[in-house]
Design an enzyme around this catalytic site. Structure first.
Site, mmCIF file in Angstrom:
data_model
loop_
_atom_site.group_PDB
_atom_site.id
_atom_site.type_symbol
_atom_site.label_atom_id
_atom_site.label_comp_id
_atom_site.label_asym_id
_atom_site.label_seq_id
_atom_site.Cartn_x
_atom_site.Cartn_y
_atom_site.Cartn_z
ATOM 1 N N CYS A 35 -9.277 15.676 -60.096
ATOM 2 C CA CYS A 35 -9.414 14.225 -60.024
ATOM 3 C C CYS A 35 -9.637 13.619 -61.407
ATOM 4 O O CYS A 35 -8.939 12.683 -61.799
ATOM 5 C CB CYS A 35 -10.552 13.858 -59.072
ATOM 6 S SG CYS A 35 -12.111 14.724 -59.399
ATOM 7 N N TYR A 36 -10.590 14.155 -62.145
ATOM 8 C CA TYR A 36 -10.840 13.623 -63.491
ATOM 9 C C TYR A 36 -9.625 13.824 -64.398
ATOM 10 O O TYR A 36 -9.246 12.899 -65.125
ATOM 11 C CB TYR A 36 -12.063 14.298 -64.115
ATOM 12 C CG TYR A 36 -13.402 13.887 -63.546
ATOM 13 C CD1 TYR A 36 -13.821 12.565 -63.558
ATOM 14 C CD2 TYR A 36 -14.273 14.840 -63.034
ATOM 15 C CE1 TYR A 36 -15.068 12.196 -63.063
ATOM 16 C CE2 TYR A 36 -15.524 14.481 -62.530
ATOM 17 C CZ TYR A 36 -15.925 13.164 -62.548
ATOM 18 O OH TYR A 36 -17.158 12.818 -62.064
#
Lengths: 346, 346, 346, 346
Positions: D150-151
């Site tokens: 996600c990051y």
């Protein structure tokens, strides 16, 4: 027992001054100033004070107030304190201004960042920047305190020791800050509505936020040279709290112990500043409702940077609490009188 | 200065007892009991206490603890206090039990609703139900306090005056209650995760919640007859606070003033109970962090019912605060010593 | 492909109509009406629509709009639709009014509860109350729909089967409802600020809320007699969702299966109404973003009452979703076209 | 119509894959794998799917599953996919792994940051990093997709154009990221409890977070040299959303238009990447529930740095949505099929 007046008592910072002073053994509040709610019961506006405060909101007549009290807190929009303050007022009572009016020594810089004309430049020089841990002695003798901004308080205290000790390069400082929504005030604006803030996070005032020059000034005093930073505040869906995550390049190879020693050098006797244990990250919940500042750091040996972190309650150490701490210093009370609230968690 | 021990100090209620006792001028905490965190620094578990508490968590040896302290708080799961308590312990120190073990006088009723065998029925009769505003005199002389549940505290205080004065029909009482999530405790369970609770509301324990018989008992004492109610708790996405909205049919035509007089009759000298102004609805934020109970009511002339409302902080008046209030009564301290926290808002 | 216009497109309900219609295969939005933001890009107001909507906000000229579209949605304050609507408009296009203007058949009752004069009483009789599951056939042929209120939708659907089947006493109904904050609208008012709503719960409009007569009317139609209820709404710190907890006395001894059968009788073929499994309580998170209504019940054999529960998303089934469902029925589209969003959780 | 199986269907990412695939016209879910809930109804675990999913949870037998489906999603802890995958499985069906197992090409680096032995290094080379906007062509022909973290998704897409175009100095990149709590998963752990997360913000994994090497790899590919960054994630009290605030020094004087052109060069035809209008800051609410990435930037002429910002829904573009986007590319479906959800706001 001294007497205090608050101008702007119905904003969130003003309301917090009331909460703190009600628990202060040496102060009596004589004046709940609020232009918006004149003649209404203060406890009707802030019902948490029901049966604890029995007083009506008054106007913001600072001159009249100066005759009645020993200290005036102005928790008002930028420019108001500067437009009301006079030599006569300062000769009668002490003034602690929670706005930015007297924080920046360079009046041109103030006028540029704030976009308003300064109405009382003659008092800027005299005003003492009320960051108690750093300017304690000057504060004791001050008539006029420029109470620091919330972000500058948290930022400066997080970075100060390393900058003062020359461990970080002033030109590499980046401050990424996160604030609860009470920092936006109690004005009825769409962006501050519950449904606009809840379940979201955003940056705002990127590269233009007014607290930038204030932080730069304070960091500049610490290292003895001009400092230019990036400062990015963010709005977080919570009521209170500021978290600062600051980045800077180290000037040399340092160990954990050396950096820790730098923090301890300045803070080990400070009641309100807590340098946390190794690898414990500050979180805002651990200071909520209190005047504490939790700081810590992490060295990244890969990038040769240090990450400095700090957490405060924006309404307490970031506003009302620090104002009371300043008052305590100015009147010779115990510095933490009225400020012993233990952080409430959860 | 008395000495206190806490068994279950790392739950949310135990942690709140710590917060309150640290601000109490007559008490010193000698024992931070926590079966789960033995030998760990208490301030590592609750970092809000960093530098404020320097003690390790201890086991839950109540007999050993009784030799060292004047009062023991048990903030533990149902059944634990009953399994540990002895006559010897009670002969040495006072015990304030925050669990339900000694709240219900009929041991069969307790065992039915809680589904466990009661291990110390011999102390049930002696135990005093610690709802201070109602049982103050008995509390002063008690050795063992059954500290009331959070919902029962808020429900009973909201309804008591009207029931006692015969203004409402006991058979028509419906209590719809809403609680913040700290009431669910600090156990690591999926339903209590942030993402399971946030942005949602639900009822739970409908028609079966264990606080039902406790509330029924207390309301029954008030009106001198058996009472059967509907009680529906709800989980609300907030940390703290209980709001009770209770409904009952009026026994006769009454005016606002008459009902207000009933509340005032019982509460006008109570420090912690605030009967709000007409048409002001209690909200949990106005009591947060404090031991206050805000109550009010609304008559509905159309349906001839009255809606009674009450708000407390579930961890304070609903648990730790009331426990400290009980302790104050038992030891002859000022009833509000250590409990003068002003509600924090926002 | 039909054409739609929205008057009041920048309120939360209007914005939700936009979201739903953008995903509807048979509708094109031609008019984004907003008195407050005329000539501004709609996607500048609601940035979630960036690059999805390329249109400016228009005024609220309903007569001009009627020439351009097949259906008009009015998501506007009480009174506006009634003040604009004409026979000519209705002869040209269909109107779905999300305000209360045409929900209550007795104009005197409307004027009393809403405190305004009704400007178009001549259309009240014709208007169809758009609770699709109950008035489906009438809706199909309607020119003017009174789209139900959020609380009345959830309340009526939760209670309807038991009342219709005579299982509960109409005189004993108490509705305790809880709503997310989007129900309060997007107006810039202090009580709707993040810091005023967050971490708190309160009742409001106790015994006086305007949805009361609307609910009473609908329940009255169900049981064929006049109904008077207590209705208490509460404000919950979350964006979306309404939970209704309703109480009523049973008219006879019933089993779980009998009550379940009553719900199934009315809802088993309804796409949007989900009667949950035994003992599962509705929670708002499970319907968030969708047009579903989750209902369930619990019999309390002790008090001979039944607790009926329902959950909806107030902006979807409680406003925009039901409006689209009505449109689908009126134009002969599949009833769930554009409304197949699956609840998003967490 | 292809058939899909999900291993790890009861985690938050797995649950989101279910939500998205249920709305996908070309896919049928055949297997809801969940080691923790075998034989339980899936819709009992995630009640938002009540009446929408009628299937029981299955075990995680990937080999058996490969015989039944065309594509397998593994939304499982690190190491699980690598321990189950075989050549035989890959010869039968496509695999999209949402864990980190195949994201990092250097197995030593993987093993060092993740602290586990890699069980299937033979597939690392073949695996395609599924950042669709950058690796689209390779994805189309892949058998095994390493679905990005996600990051890394949000960070890379925010920074990529400027790095690729040589406008920023790779050695100066600092990424300060903020995530909603669903990113922490559905495990029953104390730090993820509602009352531990709510009303607070903190950094975690400072200088040690496992997504660091993944981001560095991707940024390195963009600029053709090794990149070392500081990456600091923070936990925010909200369910969904990631906001990235990234800082870097500009390599030369640039105008707003030049930087904007760099973003447009790479993203102007991308459906899911929205480069916002000048001075509009991305906020997570505007992408919630959708597969959009909102990016923007601000040049600071004072410090000669650029601040790059990006917002995604961590469960959609940061996990399940991107996985479905990858699936669409691999099977020749429209890239945004099943991913047209419009962000829901509020």
């Amino acid at each position: 027992m001294i007497k205090a007046g608050i101008i702007g008592a119905t904003g969130y910072a003003g309301n917090e001054i009331v909460r703190l002073l009600l628990g202060h053994k040496d102060v009596e509040i004589k004046w709940f100033g609020s232009r918006s709610y004149i003649d209404q019961q203060y406890a009707d506006i802030y019902q948490n004070f029901f049966r604890l405060v029995d007083a009506k909101c008054m106007d913001d007549n600072m001159a009249a107030l100066a005759d009645e009290v020993d200290v005036i807190f102005t928790a008002t929009p930028q420019g108001l304190c500067a437009s009301l303050i006079t030599e006569e007022i300062l000769s009668k009572c002490k003034v602690i201004d929670l706005s930015a009016d007297f924080r920046i020594k360079d009046v041109k810089k103030y006028e540029k960042w704030y976009g308003i004309e300064h109405k009382a430049p003659q008092f800027i020089e005299e005003a003492v920047y009320g960051l108690c841990e750093i300017n304690r002695e000057d504060i004791k003798n001050a008539r006029l305190i420029a109470n620091p901004g919330c972000y500058p308080t948290c930022s400066t205290l997080s970075i100060y020791p390393l900058l003062k000790e020359g461990l970080i390069d002033p030109n590499t400082i980046i401050i990424d800050a996160k604030s609860g929504t009470s920092g936006a005030g109690r004005g009825a604006k769409v962006p501050n509505l519950y449904c606009e803030v809840n379940e979201s996070i955003k940056a705002y005032g990127v590269a233009t936020h007014r607290h930038t020059p204030e932080i730069e000034d304070q960091l500049g005093y610490a290292c003895g040279q001009e400092v230019m930073i990036n400062f990015t505040p963010h709005l977080v869906p919570m009521n209170r709290g500021i978290l600062v995550t600051a980045y800077a390049s180290l000037t040399k190879d340092v160990t954990y112990e050396e950096v820790k020693a730098a923090y301890d050098k300045y803070y080990k006797d400070e009641f309100f500043v807590r340098v946390l244990n190794k690898d414990v990250c500050p979180q805002t919940r651990n200071v909520e409702g209190s005047n504490f500042v939790d700081v810590n750091f992490k060295i990244d040996p890969r990038t040769k940077r240090v990450i400095m972190m700090g957490a405060i309650d924006n309404l307490v150490k970031g506003a009302a609490g620090q104002a009371v701490q300043n008052m305590n210093l100015m009147f010779g009370f115990d510095e933490n009188e009225g400020l012993k609230q233990i952080p409430m968690c959860p």
